[in-house]
Design an enzyme around this catalytic site. Structure first.
Site, short mmCIF file in Angstrom:
data_model
loop_
_atom_site.label_atom_id
_atom_site.label_comp_id
_atom_site.label_asym_id
_atom_site.label_seq_id
_atom_site.Cartn_x
_atom_site.Cartn_y
_atom_site.Cartn_z
N GLU A 75 0.78 -0.96 -0.12
CA GLU A 75 0.00 -0.24 0.05
C GLU A 75 0.67 1.21 0.15
OE1 GLU A 75 -2.93 0.31 3.31
OE2 GLU A 75 -3.83 -1.62 2.98
N GLU B 170 -13.67 5.81 0.03
CA GLU B 170 -14.50 4.68 0.67
C GLU B 170 -15.08 5.85 2.31
OE1 GLU B 170 -13.41 0.72 1.47
OE2 GLU B 170 -10.87 2.36 0.89
N LYS C 239 -14.75 4.27 5.70
CA LYS C 239 -13.87 3.61 6.33
C LYS C 239 -13.55 5.13 7.80
CE LYS C 239 -10.18 2.70 5.51
NZ LYS C 239 -8.22 2.27 5.28
N GLU D 234 -8.39 9.18 5.85
CA GLU D 234 -9.07 8.00 5.47
C GLU D 234 -10.06 7.51 4.46
OE1 GLU D 234 -7.55 4.83 6.12
OE2 GLU D 234 -5.85 6.55 7.38
#
Ligand SMILES: *[C@@H]1O[C@H](CO)[C@@H](O)[C@H](O)[C@H]1NC(C)=O
Length: 330
Positions: free
Chosen positions: A255, A303, A306, A312
């Protein structure tokens, strides 16, 4: 004249050699996180990877609809054993065999590269990593499946020290056991590498440009090596720790990314700069290991579900409606 011609022949040969060396091996994938409302269907997601020339994907769990969509797609896959499943696979050989049968053997049309036993496991769960890797390797062997490497994905804070890079060393004993095992199987250590979090944790000392792979007045000298960006320094700290653990284990960046909104240093411009520079950079490798590096950008989508800091929710390259958050070239 002759000398000039010799020089230009040499330059052409070197250019050719560098294409041969960096072309086919380098690989940038994208992590497919699914913690969002209204994300496209897995079939549409796989289409979006293809239409953007993204050749590798990381899945955080073996989602059956996604595996069906990937079957026969030519997209290489890094698949996680979901964190909550790791204990079972660590304690049960039949459990590992069932997992391999359901999620690997059923999809002969998927080119699986790696299985990650969990993501960023901490505390007592770290004791399950070695037994789960062993059980999965035994299950793959028993099924006659070759070429899939089993590992685990860790945060950079498995290191007790990372600056300067050569000071890198693993903090806890379990990591020495994990990398000793990887050294015997040829699997890479998967490492999540976030210059963004390093930057927001120390804005006083870290130049934003140094974190974004942009020209910067900061250069970290470490022995004979010079670092012009923090990503390379972080990856080489892991290389140093592996060297001190006396193992030959490659590193794959499982990542890396930068948020486009939601907090300090998070903007569309910074996220685009970081991720495009990352994609353009990884083929060169790092000062300590100047060979193509494999990396996975986090993440495909913004997202909204999250948990944690607002940033995030904003690491995506794409919005849930499939429109790009910013242009990016693979
Ligand atoms: C995946 O594709 C292969 C053909 O490449 C096929 O044999 C297999 O049944 C497919 N798996 C699933 C679960 O659809």
């Amino acid at each position: 004249m002759a000398l000039q011609r010799a020089a230009s022949v040499l330059a052409a040969a070197l250019a050719f050699a560098s294409i041969l060396i960096t072309g086919p091996v380098q690989s940038v994938g994208v992590c497919y996180g699914m913690n969002g409302d209204h994300l496209p269907s897995p079939a549409e997601v796989v289409q979006l990877y293809k239409s953007n020339g993204i050749t590798a994907i990381r899945l955080y769990k073996p989602d059956v609809q996604t595996l069906r969509a990937l079957n026969g797609s030519n997209i290489a896959v890094l698949i996680d054993v979901a964190d909550e499943t790791v204990t079972r696979l660590a304690s049960s050989v039949p459990g590992a065999q069932l997992w391999v049968r359901f999620y690997i053997q059923h999809y002969p049309g998927i080119s699986f590269r790696y299985i990650s036993v969990g993501n960023e496991l901490t505390g007592a769960a770290t004791q399950n990593i070695v037994p789960a890797i062993k059980n999965l390797n035994a299950a793959l062997d028993a099924a006659g499946i070759k070429g899939i490497k089993v590992s685990t994905a860790v945060r950079l804070d498995v290191l007790a020290s990372s600056s300067p890079p050569s000071s890198g060393v693993f903090k806890d004993g379990y990591m020495n056991q994990v990398v000793a095992l990887l050294g015997t199987t040829g699997a890479p250590l998967l490492v999540n590498v976030y210059p963004y979090f390093a930057y927001i944790g120390d804005q006083k000392d870290i130049d934003l440009n140094f974190a974004l792979f942009q020209p910067s007045s900061t250069v970290v000298r470490d022995g004979g090596l010079s670092y012009t960006n923090i990503f390379d320094a972080m990856v080489d700290a892991v290389h140093a720790a592996l060297r001190k653990a006396n193992v030959q284990v490659p590193v794959v960046v499982s990542e890396s990314g930068w948020p486009s909104a939601g907090g300090v240093g998070a903007s569309v411009a910074n996220a685009q700069t970081y991720n495009q520079n990352l994609i353009n950079h990884v083929g060169k490798g790092t000062p300590y290991r100047p060979q193509p590096l494999e990396a996975y950008v986090f993440a495909m989508f913004n997202e909204n579900l999250k948990p944690g800091a607002e940033t995030e929710k904003h690491f995506g390259l794409f919005n849930p409606d499939k429109s790009p958050v910013y242009p990016i070239r693979f």
